[in-house]
Design an enzyme around this catalytic site. Structure first.
Site, PDB file in Angstrom:
ATOM      1  N   ARG A   1       1.034  -1.134   0.145  1.00 25.64           N
ATOM      2  CA  ARG A   1       0.136   0.114   0.065  1.00 25.64           C
ATOM      3  C   ARG A   1       0.535   1.197   0.090  1.00 25.64           C
ATOM      4  O   ARG A   1       1.681   1.416   0.722  1.00 25.64           O
ATOM      5  CB  ARG A   1      -0.503   0.151   1.348  1.00 25.64           C
ATOM      6  CG  ARG A   1      -2.156  -1.034   1.342  1.00 25.64           C
ATOM      7  CD  ARG A   1      -3.340  -1.321   2.019  1.00 25.64           C
ATOM      8  NE  ARG A   1      -3.787  -2.376   1.764  1.00 25.64           N
ATOM      9  CZ  ARG A   1      -4.771  -2.892   3.326  1.00 25.64           C
ATOM     10  NH1 ARG A   1      -4.847  -1.654   4.429  1.00 25.64           N
ATOM     11  NH2 ARG A   1      -5.397  -3.428   3.582  1.00 25.64           N
TER      12      ARG A   1
ATOM     13  N   ARG B   1       2.062   1.230  10.342  1.00 23.71           N
ATOM     14  CA  ARG B   1       1.931   1.555   9.334  1.00 23.71           C
ATOM     15  C   ARG B   1       2.507   0.950   8.113  1.00 23.71           C
ATOM     16  O   ARG B   1       3.873   2.640   8.045  1.00 23.71           O
ATOM     17  CB  ARG B   1       1.320   2.914   8.789  1.00 23.71           C
ATOM     18  CG  ARG B   1       0.328   3.064   7.761  1.00 23.71           C
ATOM     19  CD  ARG B   1      -0.162   4.257   7.763  1.00 23.71           C
ATOM     20  NE  ARG B   1      -0.677   5.022   8.867  1.00 23.71           N
ATOM     21  CZ  ARG B   1      -2.640   4.653   8.817  1.00 23.71           C
ATOM     22  NH1 ARG B   1      -2.845   3.936   7.962  1.00 23.71           N
ATOM     23  NH2 ARG B   1      -3.515   4.251  10.589  1.00 23.71           N
TER      24      ARG B   1
ATOM     25  N   GLU C   1      -6.016  -1.303  15.299  1.00 23.48           N
ATOM     26  CA  GLU C   1      -7.409  -1.797  14.297  1.00 23.48           C
ATOM     27  C   GLU C   1      -6.242  -3.144  13.785  1.00 23.48           C
ATOM     28  O   GLU C   1      -4.784  -2.942  13.878  1.00 23.48           O
ATOM     29  CB  GLU C   1      -8.262  -1.128  13.177  1.00 23.48           C
ATOM     30  CG  GLU C   1      -8.433  -1.943  12.456  1.00 23.48           C
ATOM     31  CD  GLU C   1      -8.119  -1.478  10.918  1.00 23.48           C
ATOM     32  OE1 GLU C   1      -8.340  -2.497   9.814  1.00 23.48           O
ATOM     33  OE2 GLU C   1      -8.634  -0.648  10.940  1.00 23.48           O
TER      34      GLU C   1
ATOM     35  N   SER D   1     -10.203  -6.699   9.683  1.00 19.18           N
ATOM     36  CA  SER D   1     -11.065  -6.063   9.832  1.00 19.18           C
ATOM     37  C   SER D   1     -12.375  -6.688   8.593  1.00 19.18           C
ATOM     38  O   SER D   1     -11.799  -7.212   7.694  1.00 19.18           O
ATOM     39  CB  SER D   1     -11.533  -4.294   8.634  1.00 19.18           C
ATOM     40  OG  SER D   1     -12.183  -3.652   7.926  1.00 19.18           O
TER      41      SER D   1
ATOM     42  N   ARG E   1       0.928  -6.296  12.133  1.00 18.89           N
ATOM     43  CA  ARG E   1      -0.074  -5.666  13.440  1.00 18.89           C
ATOM     44  C   ARG E   1       0.069  -6.358  15.065  1.00 18.89           C
ATOM     45  O   ARG E   1       0.294  -5.983  16.109  1.00 18.89           O
ATOM     46  CB  ARG E   1      -0.821  -5.339  13.585  1.00 18.89           C
ATOM     47  CG  ARG E   1      -0.752  -4.244  12.501  1.00 18.89           C
ATOM     48  CD  ARG E   1      -2.576  -2.934  12.010  1.00 18.89           C
ATOM     49  NE  ARG E   1      -1.821  -2.123  11.180  1.00 18.89           N
ATOM     50  CZ  ARG E   1      -2.595  -0.620  11.104  1.00 18.89           C
ATOM     51  NH1 ARG E   1      -3.407  -0.931  12.138  1.00 18.89           N
ATOM     52  NH2 ARG E   1      -2.187   0.056  10.932  1.00 18.89           N
TER      53      ARG E   1
END
Length: 426
Positions: A261, A276, A348, A351, A390
């Site tokens: 990403r 991130r 988070e 999801s 994560r």
């Protein structure tokens, strides 16, 4: 992609759903575009019908030796022949204009999705586990990680910002996490393990909703392919252009892949540490189901992700996202947030979303219900089971010891040759 027929039948309801997502009314514009498309189709069909009628008339005129009438009819046929390509272009352009407008709009939120603009309006569903009471000041992962192999400096030197070199015990722990997640999903929950392509074509990222609106969030190769931002893209497109039998459903796929990403718009956010990254590993779940089964499948999928956190004994909470905080393709989303003691907050880690038939329409993925002749669009769901990087962060922070070592969760010890602790390098 939306069903224009449903929009025509209830334009006010469509605009009300868009308003819940913070979007302006679109129904009138879409209906006007559809009217133009229908008019173009009708004009082309009328011209073709008239051409066929005239062709028959030419034969009749010639049979009756009426050469003047035959010549007049032939002239009209020639004119229609010249006009038809333009009418076909008009039809194609009108259809493309409608498709482009529809493709730019997010999915409609499910009826039970709460109103709200951002993460502050999300609703707590439940929490599990109790955060550990440390007898020493808990540190963040970027302070603990380098001693067990999270090499931030070398990662940046090799590839630039938001890249990390993971080595030694940290690399082994990360590999163990991914393998454990994949084993659990395939062995205990019936997901078919898949090793999918990491490079995909335009059609694939359009099908899952990343294109055209979110191109800047992706990495593109010089030959026009895209690096997947998540294995959702590859896994969901397994059923692209397919017509499945109802007996084949549900289909459940799981994959452990690198994800890529660009993090466009994320400047200044989580620039430290491993939260991130431009490249990260994730275990992805995708389900393909009938419309009637999609709500239950959403609960099942989310419970599968929660089971990974339960097994790792990590405290977490489930949040129901408000309409304004959901992803583009989602109709309902549950986020799982894991407790990070170093940051003293939840972050988070998964999801899980149901996309109803939104992606299926973009992919033309259908099934034939038993006893029915017409095909129906499938429903698609996707979820993280979990984001491996994560989860590595969560394990490091929750299992940190005062001497800088990191205890290994019980379920991961078999993957690490029985080791129960990762010692810091001195």
């Amino acid at each position: 992609m939306h069903d224009i027929r449903a929009i025509r039948e209830a334009p006010a309801a469509f605009d009300a759903d868009l308003a819940r997502r913070g979007a302006a009314p679109q129904a009138d514009q879409l209906v006007a575009l559809d009217d133009a498309r229908r008019a173009a189709i009708a004009a082309a069909q009328d011209a073709q019908t008239r051409r066929n009628e005239l062709s028959k008339g030419i034969g009749q005129a010639k049979a009756q030796k009426d050469e003047a009438r035959a010549q007049a009819l032939m002239a009209e046929v020639a004119a229609l022949k010249d006009a038809l390509p333009g009418l076909e272009v008009r039809e194609a352009d009108a259809a493309a204009a409608l498709d482009t407008a529809l493709a730019a709009l997010p999915n409609r939120p499910a009826a039970d999705v709460p109103a709200g603009a951002d993460e502050h309006d999300n609703v707590l569903v439940h929490s599990r586990g109790t955060p550990r009471d440390f007898p020493f000041p808990a540190r963040e992962h970027d302070a603990i990680g380098p001693a067990i192999g999270l090499d931030f400096e070398t990662g940046v030197a090799i590839a630039g910002a938001r890249f990390t070199l993971v080595r030694g015990d940290a690399a082994r722990l990360q590999r163990a996490l991914g393998q454990f997640m994949l084993d659990r999903l395939s062995r205990d929950h019936g997901y078919e393990e898949v090793a999918p392509p990491l490079l995909v074509r335009d059609e694939a990222v359009f099908g899952t909703g990343q294109l055209p609106k979110f191109a800047e969030d992706l990495f593109r190769t010089t030959d026009g392919r895209w690096l997947i931002p998540t294995a959702e893209v590859s896994l969901t497109n397994i059923v692209r252009e397919a017509i499945l039998s109802e007996a084949e459903l549900p289909l459940r796929f799981a994959a452990l892949t690198p994800c890529f990403r660009s993090e466009a718009g994320a400047a200044g956010r989580d620039t430290r540490g491993y939260i991130r990254q431009h490249q990260f590993d994730k275990v992805e779940m995708v389900s393909i189901v009938t419309p009637e089964a999609s709500d239950d499948e959403h609960e099942r999928m989310t419970a599968c992700a929660e089971g990974v956190l339960d097994a790792l004994e990590l405290p977490y909470r489930r949040m129901l996202l408000c309409a304004g905080d959901m992803g583009f393709s989602a109709a309902r989303t549950y986020d799982l947030d894991v407790w990070l003691p170093g940051q003293a907050r939840y972050r988070e880690i998964s999801s899980c979303s149901t996309c109803t038939d939104f992606q299926a329409r973009r992919m033309n993925a259908r099934y034939r219900a038993e006893g029915e002749k017409a095909n129906r669009f499938v429903h698609t769901l996707n979820g993280s089971g979990l984001a491996v990087g994560r989860t590595l962060v969560a394990v490091i922070e929750n299992y940190q010891q005062e001497d800088g070592s990191v205890a290994v969760p019980t379920v991961l010890q078999p993957y690490l040759g029985g080791r129960n602790r990762l010692e810091p390098r001195r």
